[in-house]
Every structure is written in C-alpha cells, then in structure tokens.
Write a protein that holds these residues in place. Structure first.
Motif, PDB file in Angstrom:
ATOM      1  N   LEU A 246       0.826  -1.210   0.000  1.00  0.00           N
ATOM      2  CA  LEU A 246       0.000   0.000   0.000  1.00  0.00           C
ATOM      3  C   LEU A 246       0.864   1.265   0.000  1.00  0.00           C
ATOM      4  O   LEU A 246       0.616   2.209  -0.760  1.00  0.00           O
ATOM      5  N   GLU A 247       1.902   1.272   0.835  1.00  0.00           N
ATOM      6  CA  GLU A 247       2.774   2.463   0.892  1.00  0.00           C
ATOM      7  C   GLU A 247       3.410   2.735  -0.460  1.00  0.00           C
ATOM      8  O   GLU A 247       3.509   3.878  -0.901  1.00  0.00           O
ATOM      9  N   LYS A 248       3.869   1.657  -1.125  1.00  0.00           N
ATOM     10  CA  LYS A 248       4.529   1.833  -2.442  1.00  0.00           C
ATOM     11  C   LYS A 248       3.544   2.443  -3.431  1.00  0.00           C
ATOM     12  O   LYS A 248       3.894   3.312  -4.220  1.00  0.00           O
ATOM     13  N   ALA A 249       2.305   1.939  -3.390  1.00  0.00           N
ATOM     14  CA  ALA A 249       1.300   2.391  -4.360  1.00  0.00           C
ATOM     15  C   ALA A 249       0.965   3.868  -4.148  1.00  0.00           C
ATOM     16  O   ALA A 249       0.847   4.636  -5.118  1.00  0.00           O
ATOM     17  N   ILE A 250       0.825   4.273  -2.884  1.00  0.00           N
ATOM     18  CA  ILE A 250       0.491   5.684  -2.600  1.00  0.00           C
ATOM     19  C   ILE A 250       1.630   6.589  -3.067  1.00  0.00           C
ATOM     20  O   ILE A 250       1.420   7.608  -3.723  1.00  0.00           O
ATOM     21  N   VAL A 251       2.846   6.181  -2.759  1.00  0.00           N
ATOM     22  CA  VAL A 251       4.002   7.004  -3.139  1.00  0.00           C
ATOM     23  C   VAL A 251       4.150   7.042  -4.665  1.00  0.00           C
ATOM     24  O   VAL A 251       4.445   8.089  -5.253  1.00  0.00           O
ATOM     25  N   ALA A 252       3.907   5.910  -5.310  1.00  0.00           N
ATOM     26  CA  ALA A 252       4.014   5.868  -6.784  1.00  0.00           C
ATOM     27  C   ALA A 252       3.047   6.861  -7.411  1.00  0.00           C
ATOM     28  O   ALA A 252       3.400   7.585  -8.352  1.00  0.00           O
ATOM     29  N   LYS A 253       1.839   6.919  -6.873  1.00  0.00           N
ATOM     30  CA  LYS A 253       0.849   7.868  -7.428  1.00  0.00           C
ATOM     31  C   LYS A 253       1.346   9.301  -7.254  1.00  0.00           C
ATOM     32  O   LYS A 253       1.240  10.128  -8.161  1.00  0.00           O
ATOM     33  N   GLU A 254       1.892   9.591  -6.107  1.00  0.00           N
ATOM     34  CA  GLU A 254       2.406  10.949  -5.826  1.00  0.00           C
ATOM     35  C   GLU A 254       3.453  11.356  -6.859  1.00  0.00           C
ATOM     36  O   GLU A 254       3.500  12.494  -7.304  1.00  0.00           O
ATOM     37  N   PHE A 255       4.290  10.399  -7.270  1.00  0.00           N
ATOM     38  CA  PHE A 255       5.379  10.739  -8.198  1.00  0.00           C
ATOM     39  C   PHE A 255       5.088  10.344  -9.644  1.00  0.00           C
ATOM     40  O   PHE A 255       5.976  10.397 -10.497  1.00  0.00           O
ATOM     41  N   GLY A 256       3.839   9.961  -9.909  1.00  0.00           N
ATOM     42  CA  GLY A 256       3.426   9.664 -11.287  1.00  0.00           C
ATOM     43  C   GLY A 256       4.097   8.429 -11.875  1.00  0.00           C
ATOM     44  O   GLY A 256       4.343   8.348 -13.084  1.00  0.00           O
ATOM     45  N   ILE A 257       4.382   7.458 -11.019  1.00  0.00           N
ATOM     46  CA  ILE A 257       5.036   6.220 -11.488  1.00  0.00           C
ATOM     47  C   ILE A 257       3.966   5.132 -11.660  1.00  0.00           C
ATOM     48  O   ILE A 257       3.180   4.889 -10.739  1.00  0.00           O
ATOM     49  N   PRO A 258       3.923   4.467 -12.825  1.00  0.00           N
ATOM     50  CA  PRO A 258       2.910   3.428 -13.014  1.00  0.00           C
ATOM     51  C   PRO A 258       3.074   2.283 -12.027  1.00  0.00           C
ATOM     52  O   PRO A 258       4.182   1.772 -11.840  1.00  0.00           O
ATOM     53  N   PHE A 259       1.964   1.920 -11.399  1.00  0.00           N
ATOM     54  CA  PHE A 259       1.970   0.859 -10.387  1.00  0.00           C
ATOM     55  C   PHE A 259       1.043  -0.262 -10.860  1.00  0.00           C
ATOM     56  O   PHE A 259      -0.175  -0.084 -10.934  1.00  0.00           O
ATOM     57  N   TYR A 260       1.624  -1.392 -11.217  1.00  0.00           N
ATOM     58  CA  TYR A 260       0.851  -2.521 -11.743  1.00  0.00           C
ATOM     59  C   TYR A 260       0.847  -3.695 -10.781  1.00  0.00           C
ATOM     60  O   TYR A 260       1.851  -3.975 -10.107  1.00  0.00           O
ATOM     61  N   ILE A 261      -0.290  -4.391 -10.766  1.00  0.00           N
ATOM     62  CA  ILE A 261      -0.442  -5.663 -10.061  1.00  0.00           C
ATOM     63  C   ILE A 261      -0.401  -6.752 -11.129  1.00  0.00           C
ATOM     64  O   ILE A 261      -0.986  -6.577 -12.208  1.00  0.00           O
ATOM     65  N   ALA A 262       0.280  -7.850 -10.855  1.00  0.00           N
ATOM     66  CA  ALA A 262       0.280  -8.979 -11.797  1.00  0.00           C
ATOM     67  C   ALA A 262      -0.332 -10.188 -11.079  1.00  0.00           C
ATOM     68  O   ALA A 262       0.153 -10.582 -10.009  1.00  0.00           O
ATOM     69  N   ALA A 263      -1.383 -10.734 -11.650  1.00  0.00           N
ATOM     70  CA  ALA A 263      -2.059 -11.868 -10.982  1.00  0.00           C
ATOM     71  C   ALA A 263      -2.937 -12.632 -11.961  1.00  0.00           C
ATOM     72  O   ALA A 263      -3.552 -12.034 -12.838  1.00  0.00           O
ATOM     73  N   PRO A 264      -3.021 -13.943 -11.778  1.00  0.00           N
ATOM     74  CA  PRO A 264      -3.936 -14.729 -12.619  1.00  0.00           C
ATOM     75  C   PRO A 264      -5.381 -14.564 -12.163  1.00  0.00           C
ATOM     76  O   PRO A 264      -5.630 -14.101 -11.036  1.00  0.00           O
ATOM     77  N   VAL A 265      -6.311 -14.994 -12.995  1.00  0.00           N
ATOM     78  CA  VAL A 265      -7.734 -14.859 -12.652  1.00  0.00           C
ATOM     79  C   VAL A 265      -8.076 -15.646 -11.384  1.00  0.00           C
ATOM     80  O   VAL A 265      -8.985 -15.291 -10.650  1.00  0.00           O
ATOM     81  N   SER A 266      -7.309 -16.704 -11.099  1.00  0.00           N
ATOM     82  CA  SER A 266      -7.563 -17.503  -9.887  1.00  0.00           C
ATOM     83  C   SER A 266      -7.314 -16.717  -8.594  1.00  0.00           C
ATOM     84  O   SER A 266      -7.648 -17.184  -7.503  1.00  0.00           O
ATOM     85  N   THR A 267      -6.729 -15.522  -8.700  1.00  0.00           N
ATOM     86  CA  THR A 267      -6.506 -14.683  -7.508  1.00  0.00           C
ATOM     87  C   THR A 267      -7.674 -13.711  -7.283  1.00  0.00           C
ATOM     88  O   THR A 267      -7.794 -13.095  -6.235  1.00  0.00           O
TER      89      THR A 267
END
Ligand code: MRU
Length: 350
Positions: A246-267
């Motif tokens: 969560l912390e990484k994602a909030i900070v990434a948004k602040e600095f305009g850095i793309p934040f991606y999640i990678a997961a299969p449909v089973s998740t």
C-alpha cells in the motif's frame, strides 16, 4: 525454472507424493522435500515451506487430492470435509488456496481420479497463466527500465514463471536491459531472500533496498515502473498483497510512477465486493522480533533483533485501494482495476 542445469517447478505431485522446494532454507540451501498426506501439506503451508499465492493454491489442490486418495471407506464424507476445513484454515488471505480446494473437492465427488486430474490441471494452469502474464506484462517494460518489486511474486511464489517477475523474465530474454530494485520485505524478507535469489540465478541485474527506501528512490526519478503480485483481488479492484505494498502504491501515485499488479484470474475473488472484506492474516510476533540466517558454522539460527521484552504486531498483508493501481496484468491481458473490467474477466472465466 532452471536451477543449475535442471528445470524445476516449485511444487508437483507424482503418484501419492507431493514434492516441493523448502523455501525456508533459501537462498542458503536448495532442497526438495516431500509431503505424503494432507496433514503434511497443511504443515508445509502453515510453516511457509511453501508460500506465495499460486504455489499454496497448487499445494492446497494436491492436499485435497491426497485426502480423496487416502479417505477411509467408512465416514468418508466426514473425513473429506474435515480435510478441506484443515487445508482452508492454513492461511486465510490468498484466494488461490480456496479456488483450489473448491475445484478439487467438486471433482473428487465424481471420482478420486478426477480429483487428481483437477489438482494437476490447477498446477499446470498456474504455470501457463504465469507464462502469459509475462507475455502481456513485457509490453509495459521498455529497454533500460528500472523496475521496483515487493515481496516475492516470482516463480517460487507460483508453480513456475511467477507473476510480478514473469514480465521481467520475458523482457530480459528478449534482450531488454532491465534493472530491478528489490524491496527486502520485512519481516520474512521474501524480497531479500527469494526474489534476489531468483534474479541472481537468472542473471538479471538488481539490488536489494530497505523497505523504507522506495519513496526516496521514486522522488529522485530512479524508478520507472512498479510491479507487485497479489493475494486476493476484490470485484472493485482493491488488492491485498504483502504488507508494505500500500505504501509503495500511494508514493508511486504521488510521483506519477505506473503501479501494476500482476495476478492470474484464480486470484480474483468475484464474491468479494471490496477490499474491506478481504481477511488479513496476522502472523507470529517472532517473525518481527527475530531474524534467521546461517551462523558461522553454516547452520540456520534465529537471533533476537529487537529490544528484549517488547512485543510486535505482524499483519502479513495490506489492501491497496483500486485508485492507486494503474492496471492489473492477467493471463488474459492487462485490465483496469474497476468493476466493469473485472466483471468482464469473470464472464470470460466461466
Ligand atoms: O506470505 P507470502 O510469502 O505467502 O506472501 C505472498 C507473496 O509473496 C506476496 O504478497 C506476493 O506478491 C503475492 S503471491 C505471489
């Protein structure tokens, strides 16, 4: 994935025996261990000999199949329901575990052979889905990119390939130059121990960074892209992943850095309407208070690294609200973290 000169999966089943890589020993020792019944599989999940959403999903499927193989002729149903309950009580957050028990249990009601076939199918599909995540995710990575990742969502966390690391492997195989910033991921250090080991084995340049260094690096323009895995994704795109995500994602948004999640449909948990419904595992305080590593004699030992007598709190996951997530890389393509896209995914999954 290649270890030395041999290809390994993280977990596999031959006859009535499950084989797995003992992840608590990595990166210091590479050892294959066996589990021959449901109880042993459950113990391996609980003690994190096997961990990571896809890998524990596959293990849960094998554990359920073993229950069908070993079920007594009398009180069969009681035995099978108890086995399923035991497997589902091992770890609460990763959706893949429940996806696997549901599927193998239903198949086993047809026959034992069907239970085994379904468990093998889940493991094979997990590997293939991870491979496809690499194919789609590779499009996000440009030559020279510096990518940050959290925890271990590499091949050790799945049956093969991994999720967050799969695009990195594909991009690297295509000759793109990539540099990976690996969050150490306290308290269990899956980044420092497992992701770093995987990247080193694959010859991909990387450094381990303290968990609290991400914002500093992002603010200095040193990160081009962040990819992490997921343990459970709600219908609205809210995503549970290793504590600290969560912390990484909030900070990434602040600095305009793309934040991606990678997961299969089973998740994806299509019955879960939002992140506040996702169960968050609380683990032992000892994981925070002690650290483990090889002593001078090479034997793994635990040492106290905190003020004696102080207690610790150890939530294993946090939930990143969808608004911080740029996109979700799945085996079916990259989608937006919103209800419409996730409902579409659920329809194609029928
Ligand atoms: O507690 P773990 O090691 O089982 O946690 C799972 C993880 O490694 C991560 O949260 C990961 O990003 C998602 S599972 C591949």
């Amino acid at each position: 994935m290649l270890v030395g000169t041999k290809n390994y999966r993280t977990v596999w089943m031959e006859g009535p025996t499950v084989f797995l890589i003992e992840q608590n020993l990595l990166p210091f020792e590479f050892k294959i261990i066996q589990a021959v019944d449901t109880e042993a599989c459950c113990e391996a999940i609980r003690s994190m000999k096997i961990r990571g959403a896809g890998a524990i999903g596959a293990m849960a499927g094998f554990a359920m199949a073993l229950a069908f193989i070993r079920a007594p002729k009398i009180n069969t149903e009681t035995y099978l329901l108890a086995a399923r309950k035991e497997i589902e009580a091992t770890r609460p957050t990763a959706r893949n575990l429940f996806y696997a028990t549901e599927k193998v249990f239903a198949a086993g009601l047809v026959s034992v052979e069907e239970a085994i076939r379904m468990a093998q199918w889940i493991a094979d599909k997990d590997a293939e889905d991870s491979r496809m995540i690499g194919v789609y995710g590779n499009d996000l990575i440009r030559d020279g990119f510096r990518v940050e990742t959290h925890c271990n969502a590499g091949w050790l966390a799945f049956v093969d390939y991994g999720t967050a690391l799969s695009p990195i492997y594909t991009a690297s195989k295509q000759g793109k130059k990539i540099f990976v910033y690996v969050d150490e991921t306290r308290p269990r250090s899956q980044g420092a121990r497992l992701t770093a080991w995987e990247l080193q084995s694959a010859g991909i340049p990387h450094v381990i960074i303290p968990d609290n260094a991400g914002a500093h690096l992002m603010s200095h323009g040193k990160i081009d892209l962040i990819i992490t895995g997921a343990d459970r994704i709600a219908r609205n795109g809210d995503t549970a992943n290793k504590i600290g995500t969560l912390e990484k994602a909030i900070v990434a948004k602040e600095f305009g850095i793309p934040f991606y999640i990678a997961a299969p449909v089973s998740t994806f948990d299509f019955n879960c309407t939002g992140g506040n419904e996702i169960p968050i595992e609380e683990r032992s305080e000892d994981e925070v208070l002690y650290q483990e590593g090889p002593d001078t004699d090479g034997i793994l030992r635990k040492i106290l690294v905190c003020s004696p007598g102080s207690h610790a709190e150890n939530p294993a996951f946090d939930v990143t609200p969808a608004k911080y997530i740029t996109g979700i890389i799945t085996e079916k393509g990259i989608i937006k973290p919103d209800r419409k896209s996730i409902s579409g995914l659920s329809r194609t999954n029928k």
